[in-house]
Structure formats: C-alpha cells, structure tokens
Design a protein around this motif. Structure first.
Motif, PDB file in Angstrom:
ATOM      1  N   PHE A  51      23.212  53.472  77.222  1.00 28.14           N
ATOM      2  CA  PHE A  51      23.225  52.834  75.907  1.00 28.14           C
ATOM      3  C   PHE A  51      21.896  52.107  75.660  1.00 28.14           C
ATOM      4  O   PHE A  51      20.859  52.761  75.643  1.00 28.14           O
ATOM      5  CB  PHE A  51      24.488  51.987  75.751  1.00 28.14           C
ATOM      6  N   ASN A  52      21.829  50.831  75.501  1.00 28.87           N
ATOM      7  CA  ASN A  52      20.575  50.162  75.132  1.00 28.87           C
ATOM      8  C   ASN A  52      20.058  49.326  76.295  1.00 28.87           C
ATOM      9  O   ASN A  52      20.486  48.176  76.465  1.00 28.87           O
ATOM     10  CB  ASN A  52      20.788  49.286  73.895  1.00 28.87           C
ATOM     11  N   PRO A  53      19.158  49.877  77.103  1.00 30.96           N
ATOM     12  CA  PRO A  53      18.678  49.129  78.269  1.00 30.96           C
ATOM     13  C   PRO A  53      17.783  47.957  77.871  1.00 30.96           C
ATOM     14  O   PRO A  53      17.004  48.044  76.915  1.00 30.96           O
ATOM     15  CB  PRO A  53      17.893  50.182  79.065  1.00 30.96           C
ATOM     16  N   VAL A  54      17.904  46.878  78.609  1.00 30.90           N
ATOM     17  CA  VAL A  54      17.072  45.686  78.421  1.00 30.90           C
ATOM     18  C   VAL A  54      16.700  45.164  79.804  1.00 30.90           C
ATOM     19  O   VAL A  54      17.328  45.516  80.802  1.00 30.90           O
ATOM     20  CB  VAL A  54      17.801  44.574  77.621  1.00 30.90           C
ATOM     21  N   GLY A  55      15.674  44.316  79.848  1.00 26.84           N
ATOM     22  CA  GLY A  55      15.321  43.713  81.129  1.00 26.84           C
ATOM     23  C   GLY A  55      13.829  43.704  81.368  1.00 26.84           C
ATOM     24  O   GLY A  55      13.032  44.056  80.488  1.00 26.84           O
ATOM     25  N   PRO A  56      13.421  43.306  82.570  1.00 27.53           N
ATOM     26  CA  PRO A  56      11.994  43.140  82.863  1.00 27.53           C
ATOM     27  C   PRO A  56      11.215  44.435  82.741  1.00 27.53           C
ATOM     28  O   PRO A  56      11.680  45.494  83.137  1.00 27.53           O
ATOM     29  CB  PRO A  56      11.991  42.622  84.315  1.00 27.53           C
ATOM     30  N   GLY A  57      10.011  44.323  82.157  1.00 31.50           N
ATOM     31  CA  GLY A  57       9.153  45.488  81.983  1.00 31.50           C
ATOM     32  C   GLY A  57       9.440  46.274  80.724  1.00 31.50           C
ATOM     33  O   GLY A  57       8.834  47.322  80.497  1.00 31.50           O
ATOM     34  N   MET A  58      10.358  45.803  79.898  1.00 31.54           N
ATOM     35  CA  MET A  58      10.781  46.537  78.701  1.00 31.54           C
ATOM     36  C   MET A  58       9.582  46.865  77.816  1.00 31.54           C
ATOM     37  O   MET A  58       8.770  46.005  77.494  1.00 31.54           O
ATOM     38  CB  MET A  58      11.786  45.688  77.928  1.00 31.54           C
ATOM     39  N   PRO A  59       9.435  48.136  77.410  1.00 34.05           N
ATOM     40  CA  PRO A  59       8.244  48.539  76.655  1.00 34.05           C
ATOM     41  C   PRO A  59       8.281  48.056  75.208  1.00 34.05           C
ATOM     42  O   PRO A  59       9.336  47.735  74.659  1.00 34.05           O
ATOM     43  CB  PRO A  59       8.306  50.068  76.718  1.00 34.05           C
ATOM     44  N   GLU A  60       7.114  48.016  74.614  1.00 35.12           N
ATOM     45  CA  GLU A  60       6.991  47.519  73.244  1.00 35.12           C
ATOM     46  C   GLU A  60       7.526  48.503  72.215  1.00 35.12           C
ATOM     47  O   GLU A  60       7.631  48.154  71.033  1.00 35.12           O
ATOM     48  CB  GLU A  60       5.535  47.170  72.951  1.00 35.12           C
ATOM     49  N   SER A  61       7.864  49.721  72.609  1.00 32.46           N
ATOM     50  CA  SER A  61       8.490  50.653  71.676  1.00 32.46           C
ATOM     51  C   SER A  61       9.931  50.248  71.381  1.00 32.46           C
ATOM     52  O   SER A  61      10.548  50.764  70.452  1.00 32.46           O
ATOM     53  CB  SER A  61       8.454  52.074  72.244  1.00 32.46           C
ATOM     54  N   LEU A  62      10.495  49.328  72.174  1.00 35.14           N
ATOM     55  CA  LEU A  62      11.831  48.793  71.956  1.00 35.14           C
ATOM     56  C   LEU A  62      11.713  47.354  71.447  1.00 35.14           C
ATOM     57  O   LEU A  62      10.802  46.622  71.830  1.00 35.14           O
ATOM     58  CB  LEU A  62      12.639  48.833  73.250  1.00 35.14           C
ATOM     59  N   ALA A  63      12.652  46.960  70.585  1.00 41.21           N
ATOM     60  CA  ALA A  63      12.504  45.711  69.834  1.00 41.21           C
ATOM     61  C   ALA A  63      12.282  44.496  70.731  1.00 41.21           C
ATOM     62  O   ALA A  63      11.328  43.734  70.525  1.00 41.21           O
ATOM     63  CB  ALA A  63      13.731  45.505  68.949  1.00 41.21           C
ATOM     64  N   PHE A  64      13.137  44.292  71.729  1.00 37.98           N
ATOM     65  CA  PHE A  64      12.994  43.091  72.549  1.00 37.98           C
ATOM     66  C   PHE A  64      11.698  43.117  73.357  1.00 37.98           C
ATOM     67  O   PHE A  64      11.110  42.071  73.622  1.00 37.98           O
ATOM     68  CB  PHE A  64      14.194  42.929  73.480  1.00 37.98           C
ATOM     69  N   GLY A  65      11.266  44.289  73.782  1.00 35.46           N
ATOM     70  CA  GLY A  65       9.984  44.390  74.476  1.00 35.46           C
ATOM     71  C   GLY A  65       8.837  43.987  73.575  1.00 35.46           C
ATOM     72  O   GLY A  65       7.896  43.301  74.006  1.00 35.46           O
ATOM     73  N   ALA A  71      16.093  36.572  80.231  1.00 35.87           N
ATOM     74  CA  ALA A  71      15.248  35.631  80.968  1.00 35.87           C
ATOM     75  C   ALA A  71      14.258  36.379  81.848  1.00 35.87           C
ATOM     76  O   ALA A  71      13.067  36.011  81.932  1.00 35.87           O
ATOM     77  CB  ALA A  71      16.110  34.692  81.811  1.00 35.87           C
ATOM     78  N   ASP A  72      14.707  37.447  82.509  1.00 35.55           N
ATOM     79  CA  ASP A  72      13.812  38.228  83.364  1.00 35.55           C
ATOM     80  C   ASP A  72      12.800  39.012  82.538  1.00 35.55           C
ATOM     81  O   ASP A  72      11.651  39.199  82.961  1.00 35.55           O
ATOM     82  CB  ASP A  72      14.629  39.175  84.252  1.00 35.55           C
ATOM     83  N   TRP A  96      11.581  37.930  79.704  1.00 37.81           N
ATOM     84  CA  TRP A  96      10.594  36.940  79.294  1.00 37.81           C
ATOM     85  C   TRP A  96       9.665  36.559  80.449  1.00 37.81           C
ATOM     86  O   TRP A  96       8.448  36.473  80.267  1.00 37.81           O
ATOM     87  CB  TRP A  96      11.267  35.685  78.744  1.00 37.81           C
ATOM     88  N   SER A  97      10.217  36.362  81.627  1.00 37.74           N
ATOM     89  CA  SER A  97       9.386  35.992  82.782  1.00 37.74           C
ATOM     90  C   SER A  97       8.342  37.063  83.066  1.00 37.74           C
ATOM     91  O   SER A  97       7.164  36.749  83.316  1.00 37.74           O
ATOM     92  CB  SER A  97      10.262  35.795  84.021  1.00 37.74           C
ATOM     93  N   ALA A  98       8.749  38.331  83.018  1.00 39.35           N
ATOM     94  CA  ALA A  98       7.809  39.424  83.285  1.00 39.35           C
ATOM     95  C   ALA A  98       6.763  39.527  82.182  1.00 39.35           C
ATOM     96  O   ALA A  98       5.573  39.730  82.457  1.00 39.35           O
ATOM     97  CB  ALA A  98       8.573  40.736  83.420  1.00 39.35           C
ATOM     98  N   ALA A  99       7.188  39.376  80.927  1.00 35.94           N
ATOM     99  CA  ALA A  99       6.246  39.493  79.816  1.00 35.94           C
ATOM    100  C   ALA A  99       5.232  38.359  79.828  1.00 35.94           C
ATOM    101  O   ALA A  99       4.036  38.576  79.611  1.00 35.94           O
ATOM    102  CB  ALA A  99       7.009  39.502  78.493  1.00 35.94           C
ATOM    103  N   SER A 100       5.686  37.143  80.094  1.00 33.28           N
ATOM    104  CA  SER A 100       4.766  36.006  80.085  1.00 33.28           C
ATOM    105  C   SER A 100       3.807  36.067  81.268  1.00 33.28           C
ATOM    106  O   SER A 100       2.645  35.648  81.171  1.00 33.28           O
ATOM    107  CB  SER A 100       5.548  34.686  80.095  1.00 33.28           C
ATOM    108  N   ALA A 101       4.247  36.641  82.395  1.00 32.68           N
ATOM    109  CA  ALA A 101       3.389  36.739  83.576  1.00 32.68           C
ATOM    110  C   ALA A 101       2.253  37.728  83.381  1.00 32.68           C
ATOM    111  O   ALA A 101       1.172  37.573  83.938  1.00 32.68           O
ATOM    112  CB  ALA A 101       4.218  37.134  84.790  1.00 32.68           C
ATOM    113  N   ARG A 102       2.501  38.753  82.570  1.00 35.42           N
ATOM    114  CA  ARG A 102       1.469  39.785  82.399  1.00 35.42           C
ATOM    115  C   ARG A 102       0.821  39.731  81.023  1.00 35.42           C
ATOM    116  O   ARG A 102       0.107  40.658  80.627  1.00 35.42           O
ATOM    117  CB  ARG A 102       2.065  41.185  82.615  1.00 35.42           C
TER     118      ARG A 102
END
Length: 313
Positions: A166-180, A295-296, A298-304
């Motif tokens: 279905f709709n995967p979310v989480g660390p490393g999520m690409p920018e082609s998906l809304a939350f990424g 939360a994960d 966000w942590s991954a996105a802010s770190a990179r």
C-alpha cells in the motif's frame, strides 16, 4: 544453502528488502543483487550486472546466479513518463520471469505490487481484500496491474507470490512521494515560505517501509503460490496528519498552499487494506507505528539535509 536474488536494491524499498533478507539468512546462504548499476551499499551481498531490458544478458545472469528465492522490487514510478513505466514495470517483470522459467526448476519468486493497481475503491468495500476487481486509473497503476497479471498466469515450475504494497513511509523516503518531499523541504536550510501540497484530506493506508520489506521476505518463505497478499497497516490516515507531524518534528513555521498539479485524476479518497490473508497465512504483522515512521523519516531527512534514495532502482 540458498541463494537469494534481489532486484531494485539500489532503490528505497529494495534497499530495505536487502536489509531484511540479510537479517534472516541461514548459515551458508548468500544474497545476490541484480541490476544495471551497483548500489552504494551491498551490505555483504554480491552484485551481478544485468539489464531487465536485455533478455539475453538477463538470461545469462539468472543462469549464473541460479537463485532459490527472488524478490523483484525493481521498477519505475511517477513522474517517470508512461512509456518507461510500462517498459520497466510490465515488460521488465515479464522478462525476469521468462529468464527464471528457463531454469526449469522450482524458484520462489515474490513480485512487489502496488495498491495503485486497485484504482478507486468504494467506501463500502473497505478494507479492501485481495480479490477486489482492479480498475487502475493511472499509467503506473495499469503497469503494475499488468505485471501482477503476468506473474499470476506464469506457467512452469515457478512459485510466484505478489505482495501488494500500500503506501510505504519511513526513513529515506524519496521526494517523489509526498511525505518525502515535505521532509526534504522542511529539512532544507532555505525553507520555502509556502509549502505546496495536494489533497490533505485524502486518506491512505501508510505502512512502514521496513515492515513492507519484512512482509515480502515472509511471503518468500510462507506465501502460497499464485496468490496476492495485501501489505499495509490495516488503518488509514489523512495526509494532513502526517504533514502536521513533520512540521511539529521540524520545529519550523511554514504556510501550506494548494498544489493543484500534485493531485492525479483517479486517485481514491480512501485506501485501506484488509490484512486477513497475510496474517492468517504467514507470521508477519505490521509492527512499526505511524508516529515512529514519521519520526524516523524526519531524523533521516534532517541528517542528510533532505537528500533521499529513489523509490525504485
């Protein structure tokens, strides 16, 4: 001793599949990553160069690897042009299955499908079951539905299972998906004054990408051949809920504006998976709550500084 073959390991979902397989390997087992480009991290796996567009080269690679288990997570997603999605998602899957069929022996194959295959589903039919009639409204959904159909009708000794993610979310999520995209913008030093978003009231079944990867591995071991299994959380949430969480986690202030171009025709108002089949026939259960996924992320996105992997490789 068993050999695992993974496609798409250079992408987001495939990378987590590689991690999940590595955590369950028995002594003497090996993992082989197949693709055009060597991933940045193989995590102890071997790499074999092959192109899903090249039947002859693909056939040689598959014969050389001689896999016992295959998880096919390679493909293309929007905003890729429609023709490229059909080529990668349908024809690439068809060529891989043909190459595996020529091994002329049983191979456990898990094809990563998508909820986009379903198209809009009436509220009365939620949570949606695997046997729901599919009416995909997008080129991506149609290309994935064609790949699923090719997998389920494949003849020969292959033992093929489809995991409909279905709709995967989480660390490393690409920018082609809304939350990424939201996380990357919120993590960037030059935060835009207005963050553009599509429909915030749309409801989706968000499943952590790590849970989805574990589910695909569980299906390789326990799924019944020629069956589709939903992979989701079993619950739906609005996009607004996820965006509010990310903004709170970022500690930043931003206005939200409507991005009319982010809404695609034919997208459902609500999407929610029935997990009855996968939980009855395997030992998999979703275990990571939505709040931890965000939360994960966000942590991954802010770190990179907002950089992420592509969705598929």
């Amino acid at each position: 001793m068993a050999t695992w073959l993974i496609t798409g390991a250079g992408g987001w979902l495939g990378g987590w599949v590689l991690d999940a397989v590595g955590r369950t390997l028995a002594d003497g087992d090996r993992i082989v990553v197949l693709g055009r480009n060597r991933p940045a991290s193989l995590r102890g796996a071997l790499f074999v160069g092959a192109d899903l567009r090249d039947p002859e080269g693909l056939g040689r690679a598959v014969r050389d690897v001689a896999p016992d288990y295959v998880i096919h997570a390679a493909g293309k997603t929007p905003p890729t042009p429609d023709e490229e999605m059909y080529e990668a998602n349908f024809w690439g899957t068809d060529r891989l299955l043909n190459a595996l069929r020529h091994l002329d022996r049983p191979v456990r194959v898990v094809v990563a499908g998508s909820a986009a295959e379903l198209g809009p589903v009436a509220a009365a039919d939620l949570p949606v079951v695997e046997d729901q009639v599919c009416r995909p409204m997008t080129a991506y959904g149609r290309s994935k539905a064609m790949a699923t159909a090719a997998a389920l009708v494949a003849r020969g000794p292959l033992e093929i299972v489809v995991g409909r993610v279905f709709n995967p979310v989480g660390p490393g999520m690409p920018e082609s998906l809304a939350f990424g995209r939201f996380a990357a913008q919120l993590a960037a030093p030059d935060l835009p004054q207005t963050l553009l978003a599509g429909r915030l009231d749309a409801r989706r079944d968000f499943v952590d990408v790590r849970d989805a990867a574990r589910a695909l591995v569980a299906l390789a071991h326990q799924g019944q051949a020629r069956r589709i299994y939903n992979i989701g959380s079993g619950h739906s949430r609005t996009v607004q809920e996820g965006l509010d969480l990310l903004i709170h986690l970022s500690g930043r202030s931003v206005r939200i504006g409507l991005d009319a171009g982010a809404t695609r025709r034919g997208e459902p108002d609500d999407s929610r998976a029935s997990l009855d089949r996968i939980t009855a026939e395997t030992d998999w259960r979703p275990s990571i709550p939505f709040e931890r996924s965000m939360a994960d992320l966000w942590s991954a996105a802010s770190a990179r500084g907002g950089m992420a992997l592509p969705l598929t490789g």
